[in-house]
Design a protein around this motif. Structure first.
Motif, mmCIF file in Angstrom:
data_model
loop_
_atom_site.group_PDB
_atom_site.id
_atom_site.type_symbol
_atom_site.label_atom_id
_atom_site.label_comp_id
_atom_site.label_asym_id
_atom_site.label_seq_id
_atom_site.Cartn_x
_atom_site.Cartn_y
_atom_site.Cartn_z
ATOM 1 N N VAL A 326 43.852 27.261 31.113
ATOM 2 C CA VAL A 326 43.351 27.558 32.458
ATOM 3 C C VAL A 326 42.888 29.010 32.551
ATOM 4 O O VAL A 326 41.797 29.316 33.045
ATOM 5 C CB VAL A 326 44.432 27.260 33.520
ATOM 6 C CG1 VAL A 326 43.995 27.790 34.880
ATOM 7 C CG2 VAL A 326 44.692 25.769 33.596
ATOM 8 N N ILE A 327 43.725 29.925 32.056
ATOM 9 C CA ILE A 327 43.388 31.346 32.136
ATOM 10 C C ILE A 327 42.128 31.653 31.330
ATOM 11 O O ILE A 327 41.222 32.349 31.795
ATOM 12 C CB ILE A 327 44.561 32.204 31.629
ATOM 13 C CG1 ILE A 327 45.722 32.111 32.609
ATOM 14 C CG2 ILE A 327 44.156 33.654 31.455
ATOM 15 C CD1 ILE A 327 46.965 32.788 32.116
ATOM 16 N N LEU A 328 42.067 31.118 30.116
ATOM 17 C CA LEU A 328 40.895 31.358 29.290
ATOM 18 C C LEU A 328 39.657 30.730 29.915
ATOM 19 O O LEU A 328 38.568 31.301 29.872
ATOM 20 C CB LEU A 328 41.127 30.808 27.886
ATOM 21 C CG LEU A 328 42.224 31.510 27.075
ATOM 22 C CD1 LEU A 328 42.439 30.796 25.750
ATOM 23 C CD2 LEU A 328 41.886 32.969 26.840
ATOM 24 N N ASP A 721 46.218 40.760 29.161
ATOM 25 C CA ASP A 721 47.321 41.213 30.015
ATOM 26 C C ASP A 721 47.965 40.044 30.747
ATOM 27 O O ASP A 721 49.193 39.953 30.857
ATOM 28 C CB ASP A 721 46.801 42.235 31.035
ATOM 29 C CG ASP A 721 47.119 43.658 30.608
ATOM 30 O OD1 ASP A 721 47.388 43.868 29.416
ATOM 31 O OD2 ASP A 721 47.082 44.559 31.464
ATOM 32 N N ASN A 722 47.135 39.158 31.265
ATOM 33 C CA ASN A 722 47.670 38.025 32.014
ATOM 34 C C ASN A 722 48.439 37.064 31.111
ATOM 35 O O ASN A 722 49.438 36.468 31.523
ATOM 36 C CB ASN A 722 46.533 37.285 32.729
ATOM 37 C CG ASN A 722 46.017 38.057 33.928
ATOM 38 O OD1 ASN A 722 46.649 39.014 34.375
ATOM 39 N ND2 ASN A 722 44.866 37.674 34.450
ATOM 40 N N VAL A 787 46.176 34.220 36.634
ATOM 41 C CA VAL A 787 44.890 34.603 37.210
ATOM 42 C C VAL A 787 45.045 35.873 38.043
ATOM 43 O O VAL A 787 44.252 36.148 38.930
ATOM 44 C CB VAL A 787 44.305 33.455 38.070
ATOM 45 C CG1 VAL A 787 43.990 32.261 37.197
ATOM 46 C CG2 VAL A 787 45.256 33.052 39.195
ATOM 47 N N ASP A 788 46.058 36.658 37.728
ATOM 48 C CA ASP A 788 46.301 37.906 38.439
ATOM 49 C C ASP A 788 45.129 38.865 38.245
ATOM 50 O O ASP A 788 44.600 38.969 37.131
ATOM 51 C CB ASP A 788 47.587 38.544 37.905
ATOM 52 C CG ASP A 788 48.357 39.290 38.972
ATOM 53 O OD1 ASP A 788 48.283 38.890 40.136
ATOM 54 O OD2 ASP A 788 49.037 40.269 38.624
ATOM 55 N N PRO A 789 44.714 39.576 39.293
ATOM 56 C CA PRO A 789 43.691 40.625 39.096
ATOM 57 C C PRO A 789 44.240 41.743 38.231
ATOM 58 O O PRO A 789 45.435 41.787 37.914
ATOM 59 C CB PRO A 789 43.404 41.113 40.526
ATOM 60 C CG PRO A 789 43.943 40.063 41.430
ATOM 61 C CD PRO A 789 45.096 39.433 40.706
ATOM 62 N N GLU A 790 43.375 42.654 37.854
ATOM 63 C CA GLU A 790 43.779 43.780 37.014
ATOM 64 C C GLU A 790 44.771 44.661 37.771
ATOM 65 O O GLU A 790 44.469 45.177 38.835
ATOM 66 C CB GLU A 790 42.547 44.589 36.621
ATOM 67 C CG GLU A 790 42.831 45.738 35.673
ATOM 68 C CD GLU A 790 41.557 46.452 35.246
ATOM 69 O OE1 GLU A 790 41.651 47.588 34.768
ATOM 70 O OE2 GLU A 790 40.462 45.866 35.411
ATOM 71 N N LEU A 882 50.803 44.829 45.440
ATOM 72 C CA LEU A 882 51.754 43.724 45.575
ATOM 73 C C LEU A 882 51.112 42.450 46.108
ATOM 74 O O LEU A 882 51.494 41.347 45.732
ATOM 75 C CB LEU A 882 52.912 44.161 46.488
ATOM 76 C CG LEU A 882 54.064 43.177 46.691
ATOM 77 C CD1 LEU A 882 54.715 42.840 45.358
ATOM 78 C CD2 LEU A 882 55.089 43.758 47.662
ATOM 79 N N PHE A 883 50.111 42.601 46.991
ATOM 80 C CA PHE A 883 49.588 41.419 47.686
ATOM 81 C C PHE A 883 48.146 41.080 47.289
ATOM 82 O O PHE A 883 47.420 40.465 48.070
ATOM 83 C CB PHE A 883 49.666 41.645 49.202
ATOM 84 C CG PHE A 883 51.074 41.845 49.702
ATOM 85 C CD1 PHE A 883 51.954 40.789 49.794
ATOM 86 C CD2 PHE A 883 51.515 43.119 50.072
ATOM 87 C CE1 PHE A 883 53.251 40.975 50.240
ATOM 88 C CE2 PHE A 883 52.811 43.310 50.529
ATOM 89 C CZ PHE A 883 53.678 42.235 50.604
ATOM 90 N N VAL A 884 47.734 41.468 46.072
ATOM 91 C CA VAL A 884 46.344 41.209 45.678
ATOM 92 C C VAL A 884 46.134 39.794 45.142
ATOM 93 O O VAL A 884 44.998 39.379 44.943
ATOM 94 C CB VAL A 884 45.879 42.234 44.610
ATOM 95 C CG1 VAL A 884 45.830 43.634 45.189
ATOM 96 C CG2 VAL A 884 46.754 42.178 43.371
#
Length: 947
Positions: A326-328, A721-722, A787-790, A882-884
């Motif tokens: 999924v991430i890739l 990183d993710n 799927v966290d942002p940077e 924290l909330f991105v």
């Protein structure tokens, strides 16, 4: 034999015989003999019917594509992964335990794992299909057609329908559709960089060669995949499809070995490691229970075995393959929006690990649009602003607009004469400016359009003749007549030193004066100064011709009036300088590899910040004198390679990899394909790249832009990183579950578990509870984290080394310490609600094992949810940005609601062995679980201070 059969046999013979009879080198064979052997008319070409028959016999004129992989094999390939093997084993063991237990209800754990495995396969198949479609779309964009003579008439046919014996007609801007022997040529120049690596267009002529020659020296041949930059010609097709020079390289390409991506290597390592760890954990825990609690009955053994299986399932991050896919996949879609098409999911991360980017100059670092930037005339220097083929800009004298009448007249003369002494065209279509013909000649047209009045003056002249450019003469001339005037003029341009030898006069303002011996050295010094700045220089001259000057010959190119010289350069892309700075900030070396002159390469590399001013380039001839150890040493310090062949590119890539670098390599030519395949990630050009190159590459740049590569590096690092985030989260959370059970069994008496139950085997958590924790915390939160942002500045650190583990020692320490904290707070919560434990008792004597176990169960779930915040960075506080990620908070909220349901709803209480809790119990669970966050914050602070 009947007449029809004999006729059919004869027809088949006519198809194959011309091909069989060509067994000669067409370059050293007379063109008439080639036509005779191929049974074609050198003036009228083949008939339509004959061409159709040959197409049927020989097949289409296309490279043999890789045989499509059957769908069933593509499905099986999705399961070819160590982690998948582990999950399949876990599924089988879970089913076995379910059967031993008497097959009660549904085997939930086995079903969940199986669904995840199938989901992973579906995601992989879908993404591969998307990549295939993107590559196919690029191929369709570049589908070529060719002009041929059929039945004595010109016809345009798809290049795939060319056959041997076809009479191919070439013009400026055409793509050569097949290998062919020239029969006629006029000022024909072919850009063969995609095949030979030669940056300059090659002048062609139909003369038969006296002996066999190297590919770049076969001047009477044209080759599939090259392009006509100037002139016209006719030729007989001698090779199509795999029987072309391009086809030969495509065949050799199969011998080049492709390396696994760093992610493939790392995931394989993790899978093998987890296999050992899982077996060890299950074995140790089961032995500990047997030895510590005196297991004796068959029922007790079944309970212990089920617990071992549950722990094995808990220890394996079964969501890892699906989450990886999924991430890739999401990363691939993001990169596609940034003009980078990735053909393989696991290649996305490779760019994030790249330590070196090797790239060509033309079109990638530069605009591939030759631009005049300076003019030198008798009255001084003129600077030309604006870049590319869009005629926007102005001519300036120093920092001011050009107003000096003499200098303006000279500049107008240089640009006007230079434009007329050429064959290029500049056109505008839908707001886009395009050229046809030689880019250098087009540069004169663009610059002329920037000086008011020049284009209108040029329109007054009509061409009457031409002396074409040749590599021997190094100049060209055209004969023009001014409208309404019988006088003729000769306009010439070429190498400045050659042109000056033919000049007797010089233009000074509107006056023509003799060119003295004292002036020549000064002019040559000015030209040399331009060349030293890496400009390509072209001189311009003219004279009034006699009325009987037709046709032109070399004798007419004497007594010329020298007008001036221009400095031309392929300007760097505006965005590349900042992209190079960003790459350097990320610890990524940028290496320029080009076929251009070393001075030009060094100048462009210096302008872009690839090297310091004054740095020199290493030429291909120098590489030929280096052995492999010498080359490995050279590539450590050299960042500009010039006058290199594609063979040199492959050696450079291999040397960098031998030094431990992870190499990204760009290319567009056919001969670049082996280097691209050998590189850790080959990057093909989407606009100028050949089909062979795109097939060999793992990624395709739709816009041919270096800045896109650097953006892809950032995207790859964010993905990496993710991946590390959810690995850190999954493994530490799973370790928390394992340690909770292990320590709970080991310390059952001290915690009060033994005294609270009459069972022989007393567990801190039930098997169903362990599987529930695994279900709600290993899926949603882990996927959302992927799927966290940077969070951290990924370009502020060096790339991951080729021998660096994704899970290094520091990360393992964090995983183990977090897992231990989770186990401690979970067992401490159970202890708090049980009488006779180690800690002070809350409401002594009122809580039994079910309440205490429910509280511990809930604490472990909440501890893992707090751990999602910890795992987002190894060093940065959890409260940063924290909330991105709304997906993460949505997953946490869903997990909380599900846990409340499993504790408070009667139906689920029965299934999972829970009971309702009052607000105090809930508050204690949340408070104890939060300890995981605060301990990790302290650990991160210590690491930041040390750093």
């Amino acid at each position: 034999m009947d007449a029809s059969a004999q006729s059919e046999k004869s027809a088949q013979s006519e198809i194959s015989d011309p091909v069989d009879r060509l067994a000669v080198d067409p370059a050293v064979t007379d063109a008439a003999e080639i036509a005779r052997r191929l049974e074609t008319d050198a003036a009228r070409g083949l008939t339509g019917a004959e061409a159709a028959r040959r197409l049927t016999a020989e097949g289409p004129n296309e490279l043999r594509s890789v045989r499509p992989v059957p769908f069933w094999r593509r499905i099986l390939a999705q399961f070819n992964d160590p982690l998948i093997y582990l999950l399949l084993v876990a599924t089988a063991v879970s089913l076995g335990a379910w059967l031993i237990e008497g097959a009660p209800g549904l085997p939930v754990d086995a079903i969940v794992i199986a669904v995840i495995v199938v989901l992973n396969a579906v995601l992989g198949l879908v993404q591969e299909a998307r990549a295939d479609n993107a590559v196919a779309a690029l191929s369709n964009m570049t589908a070529a057609s060719s002009t041929v003579m059929r039945d004595g008439l010109l016809a345009t046919v798809p290049s795939t329908e060319l056959v041997r014996g076809d009479l191919l007609v070439l013009g400026e801007g055409d793509s050569v559709g097949a290998d062919a022997r020239l029969t006629e040529a006029s000022s024909l120049r072919i850009a063969e960089a995609s095949l030979t690596g030669e940056s300059e267009a090659v002048t062609k002529n139909p003369r038969t060669l006296p002996a066999a020659a190297a590919l770049g020296d076969r001047l009477n041949m044209v080759f599939k995949g090259t392009a006509v930059s100037q002139g016209v010609g006719r030729c007989i097709v001698t090779g199509t499809g795999m029987n072309t020079e391009v086809g030969a390289i495509a065949t050799m390409l199969d011998r080049t070995e492709a390396h696994p991506t760093p992610l493939q290597t790392e995931i394989g390592h993790i899978g093998k490691l987890l296999s050992v760890v899982v077996i060890a954990i299950a074995t140790v825990v089961m032995l500990t229970i047997v030895l510590a609690q005196g297991v004796s009955t068959p029922a007790d053994f079944v309970t212990v075995f089920l617990l071992g299986v549950s722990l094995a399932v808990a220890a394996v991050p079964e969501g890892l393959p699906a989450i990886l896919s999924v991430i890739l996949s999401i990363g691939v879609q993001r990169m596609a929006r940034q003009n980078a098409v990735v053909k393989n999911l696991k290649s996305v991360e490779t760019l994030g690990s790249a330590s070196v980017i090797c790239c060509d100059k033309t079109g990638t670092l530069t605009r591939n649009e030759m631009t005049i930037q300076q003019l030198l005339t008798a009255s001084g220097r003129v600077d030309v602003t604006g870049v590319g083929y869009r005629p926007e800009g102005e001519l300036r004298q120093g920092t001011e607009p050009l107003t000096d009448p003499a200098l303006r007249f000279e500049a107008q003369l240089v640009l006007g004469v230079g434009s007329l002494a050429g064959n290029a065209q500049l056109t505008e279509q839908d707001g886009e400016w395009e050229i046809q013909g030689d880019p250098t000649e087009a540069a004169f047209l663009v610059a002329a359009a920037k000086l008011e009045g020049t284009t209108g003056h040029m329109a007054r002249f009509e061409r009457r003749g031409e002396m074409p450019f040749t590599s021997e003469r190094k100049m060209m001339s055209t004969l023009h007549q001014e409208t309404g005037d019988d006088s003729l003029r000769i306009f010439s341009k070429g190498a400045p030193d050659v042109l000056l030898e033919r000049c007797a006069y010089v233009q000074v303002g509107e006056t023509v004066v003799p060119l003295t011996a004292e002036q020549r050295p000064r002019m040559l010094a000015d030209i040399q100064a331009l060349s030293a700045q890496a400009f390509r220089t072209l001189g311009v001259a003219y004279r009034v011709a006699d009325e009987n000057t037709a046709p032109l010959d070399e004798a007419d190119e004497q007594g010329l009036i020298y007008a001036g010289v221009v400095g031309i350069i392929d300007p760097p892309r505006a965005e590349v300088t900042s992209a190079v700075q960003e790459a350097h900030r990320a610890g990524v070396r940028v290496i320029m590899i080009t076929g251009d002159h070393p001075a030009t390469a060094a100048r462009i590399a210096s302008d872009l910040g690839i090297v310091e001013p004054g740095a020199t380039a290493l030429a291909g001839a120098d590489l030929d004198h280096l052995d492999e150890p010498g080359l490995r040493e050279a590539v450590r310090d050299t960042s500009v390679f010039a006058r290199v062949s594609p063979r040199h590119k492959l050696r450079i890539v291999d040397a960098l990899q031998a030094n431990g670098d992870i190499v990204a390599m760009t290319g567009d030519g056919v001969n670049d394909a082996p280097a691209l395949k050998s590189a850790d990630i080959g990057v093909a050009m989407g606009i100028t790249g050949t089909e062979v190159t795109k097939e060999a590459a793992k990624m395709i740049l739709v816009d041919d832009n270096f800045a896109t590569i650097v953006a892809a590096v950032r995207a790859g690092r964010v993905i990496l990183d993710n991946i590390k985030k959810f690995l850190r989260y999954l493994l530490s959370s799973n370790m928390g579950e394992v340690l909770t059970v292990f320590l709970g069994v080991l310390l059952a008496g001290a915690l009060g578990l033994t005294g609270a139950s009459s069972e022989t085997v007393v567990l801190p958590l039930l098997v169903t509870q362990i599987l529930w924790i695994n279900l709600i915390t290993d899926s949603g939160p882990a996927l959302a984290m992927g799927v966290d942002p940077e969070i951290d500045d990924v370009m502020a650190r060096p790339p991951r080394g080729i021998n660096d583990r994704m899970i290094d020692l520091r990360m393992w320490v964090g995983i183990m310490s977090t897992g231990l904290v989770m186990a401690v707070v979970t067992l401490a919560t159970i202890d708090l609600f049980l009488p006779g434990g180690l800690l002070p008792v809350l409401e002594p004597g009122t809580d039994g094992l079910t309440v205490a176990r429910t509280a511990g169960f809930t604490t472990l779930v909440f501890a893992q949810l707090f751990n999602t915040l910890n795992a987002r960075s190894e060093l940065t506080t959890a409260f940063h940005r924290l909330f991105v990620n709304p997906w993460l908070w949505g997953a946490i909220l869903l997990a909380i609601l599900l846990q409340v349901a499993v504790v408070e709803l009667p139906l689920l209480q029965t299934a999972f062995g829970t009971t309702s809790m009052d607000p105090l119990h809930w508050a204690v669970c949340v408070g104890m679980a939060s300890v995981v966050l605060w301990v990790e914050e302290l650990r991160k602070w210590i690491l930041r201070v040390r750093a």
